[in-house]
Write a protein that holds these residues in place. Structure first.
Motif, PDB file in Angstrom:
ATOM      1  N   GLY A  72     -76.124 -14.905   0.561  1.00  0.00           N
ATOM      2  CA  GLY A  72     -75.679 -13.585   0.134  1.00  0.00           C
ATOM      3  C   GLY A  72     -76.654 -12.970  -0.847  1.00  0.00           C
ATOM      4  N   SER A  73     -76.251 -11.882  -1.473  1.00  0.00           N
ATOM      5  CA  SER A  73     -77.145 -11.183  -2.399  1.00  0.00           C
ATOM      6  C   SER A  73     -77.400 -11.984  -3.675  1.00  0.00           C
ATOM      7  CB  SER A  73     -76.578  -9.815  -2.761  1.00  0.00           C
ATOM      8  OG  SER A  73     -75.317  -9.957  -3.376  1.00  0.00           O
ATOM      9  N   ASP A  74     -76.406 -12.742  -4.141  1.00  0.00           N
ATOM     10  CA  ASP A  74     -76.603 -13.538  -5.351  1.00  0.00           C
ATOM     11  C   ASP A  74     -75.995 -14.933  -5.250  1.00  0.00           C
ATOM     12  OD1 ASP A  74     -73.957 -12.829  -5.397  1.00  0.00           O
ATOM     13  OD2 ASP A  74     -73.931 -12.221  -7.498  1.00  0.00           O
ATOM     14  N   SER A  75     -75.656 -15.349  -4.033  1.00  0.00           N
ATOM     15  CA  SER A  75     -75.050 -16.662  -3.851  1.00  0.00           C
ATOM     16  C   SER A  75     -75.327 -17.186  -2.446  1.00  0.00           C
ATOM     17  CB  SER A  75     -73.543 -16.590  -4.085  1.00  0.00           C
ATOM     18  OG  SER A  75     -72.949 -15.754  -3.109  1.00  0.00           O
ATOM     19  N   VAL A  76     -75.083 -18.475  -2.285  1.00  0.00           N
ATOM     20  CA  VAL A  76     -75.141 -19.093  -0.963  1.00  0.00           C
ATOM     21  C   VAL A  76     -73.765 -19.686  -0.680  1.00  0.00           C
ATOM     22  CG1 VAL A  76     -77.606 -19.610  -1.009  1.00  0.00           C
ATOM     23  CG2 VAL A  76     -76.001 -21.308  -1.831  1.00  0.00           C
ATOM     24  N   THR A  77     -73.410 -19.723   0.582  1.00  0.00           N
ATOM     25  CA  THR A  77     -72.165 -20.340   1.013  1.00  0.00           C
ATOM     26  C   THR A  77     -72.515 -21.532   1.891  1.00  0.00           C
ATOM     27  OG1 THR A  77     -71.097 -18.171   1.013  1.00  0.00           O
ATOM     28  CG2 THR A  77     -69.955 -19.957   2.164  1.00  0.00           C
ATOM     29  N   LEU A  78     -71.892 -22.653   1.586  1.00  0.00           N
ATOM     30  CA  LEU A  78     -72.112 -23.856   2.364  1.00  0.00           C
ATOM     31  C   LEU A  78     -71.044 -23.958   3.446  1.00  0.00           C
ATOM     32  CD1 LEU A  78     -72.921 -26.252  -0.616  1.00  0.00           C
ATOM     33  CD2 LEU A  78     -74.505 -24.920   0.777  1.00  0.00           C
ATOM     34  N   VAL A  79     -71.234 -24.846   4.410  1.00  0.00           N
ATOM     35  CA  VAL A  79     -70.301 -24.947   5.533  1.00  0.00           C
ATOM     36  C   VAL A  79     -68.886 -25.342   5.106  1.00  0.00           C
ATOM     37  CG1 VAL A  79     -72.038 -25.342   7.301  1.00  0.00           C
ATOM     38  CG2 VAL A  79     -71.066 -27.283   6.094  1.00  0.00           C
ATOM     39  N   ASP A  80     -68.725 -25.967   3.947  1.00  0.00           N
ATOM     40  CA  ASP A  80     -67.383 -26.302   3.451  1.00  0.00           C
ATOM     41  C   ASP A  80     -66.798 -25.162   2.614  1.00  0.00           C
ATOM     42  OD1 ASP A  80     -68.874 -26.482   1.137  1.00  0.00           O
ATOM     43  OD2 ASP A  80     -68.218 -28.500   0.614  1.00  0.00           O
ATOM     44  N   ASN A  81     -67.447 -23.979   2.671  1.00  0.00           N
ATOM     45  CA  ASN A  81     -67.053 -22.757   1.962  1.00  0.00           C
ATOM     46  C   ASN A  81     -67.256 -22.822   0.451  1.00  0.00           C
ATOM     47  OD1 ASN A  81     -66.420 -21.207   4.245  1.00  0.00           O
ATOM     48  ND2 ASN A  81     -64.461 -22.261   4.410  1.00  0.00           N
ATOM     49  N   THR A  82     -68.034 -23.774  -0.026  1.00  0.00           N
ATOM     50  CA  THR A  82     -68.435 -23.799  -1.427  1.00  0.00           C
ATOM     51  C   THR A  82     -69.425 -22.658  -1.641  1.00  0.00           C
ATOM     52  OG1 THR A  82     -68.206 -26.198  -1.540  1.00  0.00           O
ATOM     53  CG2 THR A  82     -69.581 -25.161  -3.229  1.00  0.00           C
ATOM     54  N   VAL A  83     -69.210 -21.862  -2.693  1.00  0.00           N
ATOM     55  CA  VAL A  83     -70.105 -20.755  -3.024  1.00  0.00           C
ATOM     56  C   VAL A  83     -70.850 -21.128  -4.295  1.00  0.00           C
ATOM     57  CG1 VAL A  83     -70.249 -18.307  -3.625  1.00  0.00           C
ATOM     58  CG2 VAL A  83     -68.547 -19.088  -1.952  1.00  0.00           C
ATOM     59  N   LEU A  84     -72.181 -21.055  -4.236  1.00  0.00           N
ATOM     60  CA  LEU A  84     -73.034 -21.400  -5.374  1.00  0.00           C
ATOM     61  C   LEU A  84     -73.959 -20.237  -5.690  1.00  0.00           C
ATOM     62  CD1 LEU A  84     -74.052 -24.946  -4.076  1.00  0.00           C
ATOM     63  CD2 LEU A  84     -72.416 -24.480  -5.898  1.00  0.00           C
ATOM     64  N   LYS A  85     -74.141 -19.970  -6.959  1.00  0.00           N
ATOM     65  CA  LYS A  85     -75.047 -18.900  -7.385  1.00  0.00           C
ATOM     66  C   LYS A  85     -76.485 -19.275  -7.068  1.00  0.00           C
ATOM     67  CE  LYS A  85     -72.092 -16.108  -9.318  1.00  0.00           C
ATOM     68  NZ  LYS A  85     -71.825 -14.839  -8.722  1.00  0.00           N
ATOM     69  N   ILE A  86     -77.275 -18.261  -6.767  1.00  0.00           N
ATOM     70  CA  ILE A  86     -78.687 -18.471  -6.453  1.00  0.00           C
ATOM     71  C   ILE A  86     -79.525 -17.570  -7.353  1.00  0.00           C
ATOM     72  CG2 ILE A  86     -78.608 -16.784  -4.580  1.00  0.00           C
ATOM     73  CD1 ILE A  86     -80.698 -18.450  -3.113  1.00  0.00           C
ATOM     74  N   SER A  87     -80.627 -18.097  -7.863  1.00  0.00           N
ATOM     75  CA  SER A  87     -81.497 -17.275  -8.701  1.00  0.00           C
ATOM     76  C   SER A  87     -82.280 -16.303  -7.819  1.00  0.00           C
ATOM     77  CB  SER A  87     -82.459 -18.147  -9.508  1.00  0.00           C
ATOM     78  OG  SER A  87     -83.424 -18.722  -8.669  1.00  0.00           O
ATOM     79  N   ARG A  88     -82.695 -15.186  -8.390  1.00  0.00           N
ATOM     80  CA  ARG A  88     -83.434 -14.181  -7.610  1.00  0.00           C
ATOM     81  C   ARG A  88     -84.726 -14.746  -7.044  1.00  0.00           C
ATOM     82  NH1 ARG A  88     -83.427  -9.594 -11.956  1.00  0.00           N
ATOM     83  NH2 ARG A  88     -82.737 -11.347 -13.148  1.00  0.00           N
ATOM     84  N   ARG A  89     -85.428 -15.508  -7.837  1.00  0.00           N
ATOM     85  CA  ARG A  89     -86.698 -16.068  -7.386  1.00  0.00           C
ATOM     86  C   ARG A  89     -86.491 -17.045  -6.228  1.00  0.00           C
ATOM     87  NH1 ARG A  89     -90.715 -20.127 -10.390  1.00  0.00           N
ATOM     88  NH2 ARG A  89     -89.036 -21.483  -9.770  1.00  0.00           N
ATOM     89  N   ARG A  90     -85.479 -17.868  -6.337  1.00  0.00           N
ATOM     90  CA  ARG A  90     -85.205 -18.846  -5.289  1.00  0.00           C
ATOM     91  C   ARG A  90     -84.692 -18.167  -4.017  1.00  0.00           C
ATOM     92  NH1 ARG A  90     -87.569 -23.702  -6.784  1.00  0.00           N
ATOM     93  NH2 ARG A  90     -87.307 -23.870  -9.020  1.00  0.00           N
ATOM     94  N   LYS A  91     -84.019 -17.053  -4.157  1.00  0.00           N
ATOM     95  CA  LYS A  91     -83.517 -16.331  -2.980  1.00  0.00           C
ATOM     96  C   LYS A  91     -84.676 -15.875  -2.104  1.00  0.00           C
ATOM     97  CE  LYS A  91     -80.434 -12.700  -1.481  1.00  0.00           C
ATOM     98  NZ  LYS A  91     -81.092 -11.843  -0.621  1.00  0.00           N
ATOM     99  N   GLN A  92     -85.745 -15.432  -2.726  1.00  0.00           N
ATOM    100  CA  GLN A  92     -86.918 -14.996  -1.964  1.00  0.00           C
ATOM    101  C   GLN A  92     -87.507 -16.160  -1.166  1.00  0.00           C
ATOM    102  OE1 GLN A  92     -89.422 -13.330  -4.965  1.00  0.00           O
ATOM    103  NE2 GLN A  92     -88.358 -11.370  -5.001  1.00  0.00           N
ATOM    104  N   ILE A  93     -87.512 -17.335  -1.751  1.00  0.00           N
ATOM    105  CA  ILE A  93     -88.033 -18.510  -1.057  1.00  0.00           C
ATOM    106  C   ILE A  93     -87.115 -18.888   0.102  1.00  0.00           C
ATOM    107  CG2 ILE A  93     -88.511 -20.986  -1.312  1.00  0.00           C
ATOM    108  CD1 ILE A  93     -89.309 -20.302  -4.263  1.00  0.00           C
ATOM    109  N   LEU A  94     -85.805 -18.899  -0.134  1.00  0.00           N
ATOM    110  CA  LEU A  94     -84.852 -19.272   0.910  1.00  0.00           C
ATOM    111  C   LEU A  94     -84.800 -18.253   2.040  1.00  0.00           C
ATOM    112  CD1 LEU A  94     -81.668 -20.706  -0.834  1.00  0.00           C
ATOM    113  CD2 LEU A  94     -83.294 -21.899   0.600  1.00  0.00           C
ATOM    114  N   SER A  95     -85.056 -16.996   1.725  1.00  0.00           N
ATOM    115  CA  SER A  95     -84.967 -15.950   2.759  1.00  0.00           C
ATOM    116  C   SER A  95     -86.024 -16.129   3.860  1.00  0.00           C
ATOM    117  CB  SER A  95     -85.071 -14.566   2.129  1.00  0.00           C
ATOM    118  OG  SER A  95     -86.341 -14.386   1.568  1.00  0.00           O
ATOM    119  N   GLN A  96     -87.005 -16.975   3.627  1.00  0.00           N
ATOM    120  CA  GLN A  96     -88.026 -17.244   4.648  1.00  0.00           C
ATOM    121  C   GLN A  96     -87.457 -18.119   5.769  1.00  0.00           C
ATOM    122  OE1 GLN A  96     -91.207 -19.123   2.546  1.00  0.00           O
ATOM    123  NE2 GLN A  96     -91.519 -17.398   1.174  1.00  0.00           N
TER     124      GLN A  96
END
Length: 99
Positions: A72-96
């Protein structure tokens, strides 16, 4: 079947959903819902785990990308529906990656 030693017990790498640091301790959250606490740092485990599978989403959280459901825009959701915050810098890396 690859394993990692956590608190004197082997844990299958594929069973690890995510890990959170708590100063000099690391909490492991497993696929079966169990939690294991280790007296080692998250950095130590990050160096032992395959980097293509485990991604750091902020300073204190490492996730198994095999359990990633949505970025998401500021979080990730795992398959067990756990929602975890993501840093802006790390989001750019994961978006690849395609999740």
């Amino acid at each position: 079947m690859k394993t990692i030693k956590v608190s004197k017990q082997p844990v299958r790498i594929a069973e690890i959903v995510y890990m959170k640091s708590d100063i000099n301790y690391t909490e492991f959250f497993l696929r079966n819902g169990n939690k294991i606490v280790s007296c080692h740092t998250l950095k130590r485990f990050e160096e032992q785990l395959p980097s293509q599978r485990f991604k750091r989403i902020d300073k204190g959280t490492l996730i198994n990308s095999g359990y990633l459901k949505h970025i998401g825009s500021d979080s990730v959701t795992l398959v067990d529906n756990t929602v975890l915050k993501i840093s802006r810098r790390r989001k750019q890396i994961l978006s690849q990656f395609n999740y």
